[in-house]
Scaffold this motif. Structure first.
Motif, PDB file in Angstrom:
ATOM      1  N   SER A   1       0.753  -1.366   0.165  1.00  0.00           N
ATOM      2  CA  SER A   1       0.295  -0.011   0.083  1.00  0.00           C
ATOM      3  C   SER A   1       0.347   1.277  -0.211  1.00  0.00           C
ATOM      4  O   SER A   1       0.638   2.571  -1.270  1.00  0.00           O
ATOM      5  N   ASP A   2       1.690   1.245   0.597  1.00  0.00           N
ATOM      6  CA  ASP A   2       2.758   2.275   1.003  1.00  0.00           C
ATOM      7  C   ASP A   2       3.101   2.288  -0.403  1.00  0.00           C
ATOM      8  O   ASP A   2       4.069   3.803  -1.487  1.00  0.00           O
ATOM      9  N   TYR A   3       3.773   1.296  -0.658  1.00  0.00           N
ATOM     10  CA  TYR A   3       4.411   1.975  -2.641  1.00  0.00           C
ATOM     11  C   TYR A   3       3.861   2.044  -3.809  1.00  0.00           C
ATOM     12  O   TYR A   3       4.411   3.006  -4.264  1.00  0.00           O
ATOM     13  N   LEU A   4       2.175   1.880  -3.391  1.00  0.00           N
ATOM     14  CA  LEU A   4       1.567   2.477  -4.556  1.00  0.00           C
ATOM     15  C   LEU A   4       0.261   4.564  -3.965  1.00  0.00           C
ATOM     16  O   LEU A   4       1.438   4.990  -4.765  1.00  0.00           O
TER      17      LEU A   4
ATOM     18  N   TRP B   1       4.863  -3.804 -13.855  1.00  0.00           N
ATOM     19  CA  TRP B   1       4.122  -4.888 -13.055  1.00  0.00           C
ATOM     20  C   TRP B   1       5.740  -5.762 -13.201  1.00  0.00           C
ATOM     21  O   TRP B   1       6.144  -5.724 -14.269  1.00  0.00           O
ATOM     22  N   SER B   2       5.774  -6.448 -12.800  1.00  0.00           N
ATOM     23  CA  SER B   2       7.315  -7.622 -12.608  1.00  0.00           C
ATOM     24  C   SER B   2       7.182  -8.930 -11.974  1.00  0.00           C
ATOM     25  O   SER B   2       6.250  -8.950 -10.483  1.00  0.00           O
ATOM     26  N   PRO B   3       7.652  -9.465 -12.700  1.00  0.00           N
ATOM     27  CA  PRO B   3       7.075 -11.409 -11.604  1.00  0.00           C
ATOM     28  C   PRO B   3       7.148 -11.668 -10.661  1.00  0.00           C
ATOM     29  O   PRO B   3       6.297 -11.864  -9.451  1.00  0.00           O
ATOM     30  N   MET B   4       7.979 -10.514  -9.497  1.00  0.00           N
ATOM     31  CA  MET B   4       8.913 -10.835  -8.075  1.00  0.00           C
ATOM     32  C   MET B   4       8.858  -9.898  -7.439  1.00  0.00           C
ATOM     33  O   MET B   4       9.039  -9.624  -5.913  1.00  0.00           O
ATOM     34  N   GLN B   5       7.757  -8.311  -8.038  1.00  0.00           N
ATOM     35  CA  GLN B   5       7.709  -7.231  -7.495  1.00  0.00           C
ATOM     36  C   GLN B   5       6.721  -7.988  -6.282  1.00  0.00           C
ATOM     37  O   GLN B   5       5.383  -8.185  -6.215  1.00  0.00           O
ATOM     38  N   LEU B   6       7.456  -7.396  -5.280  1.00  0.00           N
ATOM     39  CA  LEU B   6       6.145  -7.371  -3.495  1.00  0.00           C
ATOM     40  C   LEU B   6       5.702  -8.732  -3.130  1.00  0.00           C
ATOM     41  O   LEU B   6       4.947  -8.962  -2.974  1.00  0.00           O
ATOM     42  N   THR B   7       6.615 -10.038  -3.693  1.00  0.00           N
ATOM     43  CA  THR B   7       6.127 -11.290  -3.291  1.00  0.00           C
ATOM     44  C   THR B   7       6.053 -11.505  -1.789  1.00  0.00           C
ATOM     45  O   THR B   7       7.077 -11.017  -1.442  1.00  0.00           O
TER      46      THR B   7
END
Length: 320
Positions: free
Chosen positions: A124-127, A135-141
């Motif tokens: 949420s903070d990231y947004l 979008w990327s495959p391992m983003q915020l996993t």
């Protein structure tokens, strides 16, 4: 003559009216500010009953000044803010409000577990900070919850309620408790293990045990070192059960993956607290029972306990 009672935080008019039918009621009128210690010391000398929160320390110094005190009604499940031994010596009844907040606290415990595992606050903070560019495959996993192993330390009412939620997520459930809960094992298929075994095998370690001299710093450096590097620690019981300095070092050094905390050793927690600087910690301001209905019912139960104790009836819940 009506018995005198003092309420340490503002409650609803419904509560004060109910108490006022039997008692002479005085109340600290602030909602968000605890009653100052000097005022509490003054009031306790003259009252027959006290309705208090966890924010008040009802210690030997206070209790030995309370010459008329018959009942301390704590609006909480825990009562580590009250010197039970001295209260017993003084002949003061102590009551609490368990049961009412079981499901609400279990909801919050599982919400905190999921928020920590899936990095909800961080995302949420990231947004909101404008960092979401693509979008990327391992983003915020994060870590999977469904099918994981949960280890519950303390299998009381709230522990059993968390078990029900964990079953819905297909989790394997381990638990550690002072004594085995054979009926719970039979009903839900949970497995009793020693604490070290639970720490080694669990993907989520959930602290729900009461805070006592035996459980102080129950989870410290040695215990944290036993946990998986991918494990998450959740504490919605009491802050003092976990050694916060050791937890900080374990999180900073990536010895465990994350932590979700609703409680701290000293509350309110300082914004300078090292744990609050880490991105892999989700922190809440002790809101385990904070639903509207639950808090209303807790206040009502605390009032009933107080009245019953003052009128020589058995309170619904009594500690001593």
């Amino acid at each position: 003559m009506k018995p005198k009672v003092f309420i340490t935080r503002k409650v609803s008019e419904e509560i004060t009216q109910k108490l006022g039918e039997v008692c002479e009621v005085e109340m600290w009128e602030e909602e968000d500010t605890p009653v100052p210690r000097d005022i509490l010391e003054e009031k306790i000398k003259e009252v027959d009953g006290l309705l208090c929160l966890l924010t008040e320390t009802i210690d030997k110094e206070l209790l030995t000044q309370a010459k008329h005190l018959k009942v301390v009604s704590n609006m909480a499940v825990g009562y580590d803010n009250i010197d039970i031994e001295v209260a017993n010596q003084q002949g003061v009844m102590v009551t609490n409000t368990p049961g009412i907040l079981t499901e609400t606290t279990a909801d919050l415990t599982f919400a905190l577990l999921m928020a920590t595992a899936r990095r909800i606050v961080e995302a949420s903070d990231y947004l909101h900070q404008g960092e979401w560019k693509t979008w990327s495959p391992m983003q915020l996993t994060g870590q999977d919850v469904f099918g994981a192993t949960i280890g519950i330390v303390g299998m009381g009412r709230i522990g059993e309620a968390v078990v029900k939620r964990a079953k819905g997520f297909g989790m394997d459930i381990l638990y550690h408790n002072r004594s085995r809960k054979l009926e719970t094992e039979k009903q839900y298929g949970v497995i009793y293990v020693e604490l070290d075994h639970l720490l080694r095998e669990s993907d989520f370690v959930v602290i729900l045990t009461p805070y006592t001299s035996e459980t102080k710093n129950l989870i410290a450096q040695r215990e944290l070192a036993l946990m998986k590097e991918t494990a998450i620690l959740i504490n919605t019981a009491r802050g003092g059960i976990v050694d916060e300095k050791a937890l900080y070092q374990a999180l900073k050094g990536n010895e465990i993956w994350a932590a979700g905390l609703d409680v701290f050793e000293k509350e309110p927690v300082s914004l300078q607290k090292q744990l609050l600087t880490l991105p892999n910690v989700v922190t809440l301001p002790h809101i385990g029972s904070a639903s509207i209905n639950t808090r209303i019912r807790m206040a009502q139960m605390a009032a009933v306990n107080l009245l019953n104790g003052l009128t020589n009836k058995s309170p619904v819940y009594s500690v001593v």
